[in-house]
Design a protein around this motif. Structure first.
Motif, short mmCIF file in Angstrom:
data_model
loop_
_atom_site.label_atom_id
_atom_site.label_comp_id
_atom_site.label_asym_id
_atom_site.label_seq_id
_atom_site.Cartn_x
_atom_site.Cartn_y
_atom_site.Cartn_z
N THR A 152 50.47 38.54 48.63
CA THR A 152 49.16 39.21 48.57
C THR A 152 49.17 40.33 49.60
O THR A 152 49.97 40.32 50.54
CB THR A 152 48.00 38.23 48.86
OG1 THR A 152 48.17 37.67 50.16
CG2 THR A 152 47.95 37.12 47.82
N ASN B 167 40.21 37.34 47.46
CA ASN B 167 40.65 36.42 46.42
C ASN B 167 42.06 36.84 45.98
O ASN B 167 42.29 38.02 45.72
CB ASN B 167 39.64 36.53 45.26
CG ASN B 167 40.00 35.70 44.07
OD1 ASN B 167 41.15 35.48 43.74
ND2 ASN B 167 38.98 35.25 43.38
N THR C 254 43.75 36.62 43.24
CA THR C 254 44.05 36.88 41.83
C THR C 254 44.60 38.27 41.59
O THR C 254 45.63 38.45 40.95
CB THR C 254 42.80 36.63 40.96
OG1 THR C 254 42.34 35.30 41.19
CG2 THR C 254 43.09 36.81 39.49
N LEU D 255 48.01 38.81 43.40
CA LEU D 255 49.07 38.06 42.72
C LEU D 255 49.46 38.73 41.42
O LEU D 255 50.65 38.81 41.08
CB LEU D 255 48.63 36.61 42.48
CG LEU D 255 49.66 35.69 41.80
CD1 LEU D 255 50.96 35.63 42.60
CD2 LEU D 255 49.07 34.30 41.59
N ARG E 129 41.52 34.73 36.56
CA ARG E 129 41.81 33.29 36.63
C ARG E 129 40.78 32.56 35.78
O ARG E 129 39.58 32.65 36.04
CB ARG E 129 41.77 32.82 38.07
CG ARG E 129 42.10 31.37 38.25
CD ARG E 129 42.22 31.06 39.75
NE ARG E 129 42.17 29.64 39.99
CZ ARG E 129 41.19 29.03 40.64
NH1 ARG E 129 40.17 29.72 41.13
NH2 ARG E 129 41.23 27.73 40.81
N PHE F 68 45.43 33.99 34.32
CA PHE F 68 46.00 32.85 35.05
C PHE F 68 45.28 31.58 34.63
O PHE F 68 44.08 31.59 34.36
CB PHE F 68 45.82 33.02 36.56
CG PHE F 68 46.63 34.12 37.16
CD1 PHE F 68 47.99 33.96 37.38
CD2 PHE F 68 46.03 35.31 37.52
CE1 PHE F 68 48.74 34.98 37.95
CE2 PHE F 68 46.77 36.33 38.10
CZ PHE F 68 48.12 36.18 38.31
N ASP G 90 45.45 26.82 38.08
CA ASP G 90 46.39 26.62 39.19
C ASP G 90 47.23 27.86 39.50
O ASP G 90 48.23 27.79 40.19
CB ASP G 90 47.31 25.42 38.89
CG ASP G 90 48.19 25.65 37.68
OD1 ASP G 90 48.07 26.70 36.99
OD2 ASP G 90 49.01 24.74 37.38
N TYR G 91 46.83 29.00 38.98
CA TYR G 91 47.50 30.30 39.17
C TYR G 91 48.82 30.42 38.44
O TYR G 91 49.57 31.36 38.69
CB TYR G 91 47.66 30.65 40.66
CG TYR G 91 46.37 31.02 41.33
CD1 TYR G 91 45.79 32.26 41.13
CD2 TYR G 91 45.71 30.09 42.14
CE1 TYR G 91 44.58 32.59 41.74
CE2 TYR G 91 44.50 30.43 42.74
CZ TYR G 91 43.95 31.67 42.54
OH TYR G 91 42.75 32.00 43.13
N THR G 92 49.12 29.52 37.53
CA THR G 92 50.28 29.75 36.66
C THR G 92 49.86 30.75 35.59
O THR G 92 48.67 30.91 35.29
CB THR G 92 50.78 28.44 36.01
OG1 THR G 92 49.70 27.84 35.28
CG2 THR G 92 51.31 27.47 37.06
#
Length: 160
Positions: free
Chosen positions: A28, A33, A35, A38, A75, A104, A107-109
């Motif tokens: 980051t 945040n 998101t 990432l 997300r 996303f 879980d950010y996958t």
């Protein structure tokens, strides 16, 4: 990790330390945040793009061929299933060649990702006068639009 044993102040401290560690590792770039940061990190790592400076408006990355990308992520959670990306400023100005969008999981996958030509993104976006920006929803049908490239697999395979 059993987070139920932590007090709210301890959870907030943990959150702060995780945010600092992600920034220290270069995943980051801000303390916001994660998101958006990432999303930028994954696209740049997957395709070898160069991240634009934080102050460069309307462009987040530049490819080796000079193509300009605006990168947006969302997300999707069990509490909020919206696929609306953050506001896109001056979209009609053609400051970017492609909108790089990623969804996303909670879980950010990576759920899904696409490279969307500017003309397609502009045609699918809605102008919102009170924010002087365009709203874009990364719905499933975008992957069927002309010249949109599904890059889900490439982003899912990024190791970090």
């Amino acid at each position: 990790m059993d987070l139920t044993r932590f007090t709210p102040p301890e959870l907030l401290l943990l959150h702060s330390k995780v945010a600092d560690e992600l920034r220290d590792r270069g995943i980051t770039r801000s303390s916001n945040n994660p998101t958006g940061d990432l999303a930028e990190y994954l696209f740049c790592k997957a395709f070898g793009w160069t991240q634009a400076g934080n102050s460069q408006a309307n462009v987040d990355a530049i490819g080796s061929d000079g193509k300009r990308f605006q990168i947006k992520g969302r997300r999707v959670t069990r509490f909020n299933k919206s696929r609306q990306l953050s506001a896109i400023r001056d979209m009609a100005g053609s400051h970017f060649d492609y909108l790089a969008g990623i969804l996303f999981n909670e879980d950010y996958t990576v759920l899904r990702a696409a490279l969307i030509p500017h003309a397609v993104a502009l045609a699918k976006a809605t102008y919102v006068a009170h924010t002087n920006s365009h709203r874009f929803l990364l719905r499933d049908d975008i992957w069927n639009a002309p010249d949109v490239r599904d890059v889900t697999t490439q982003l899912q395979s990024v190791e970090f």
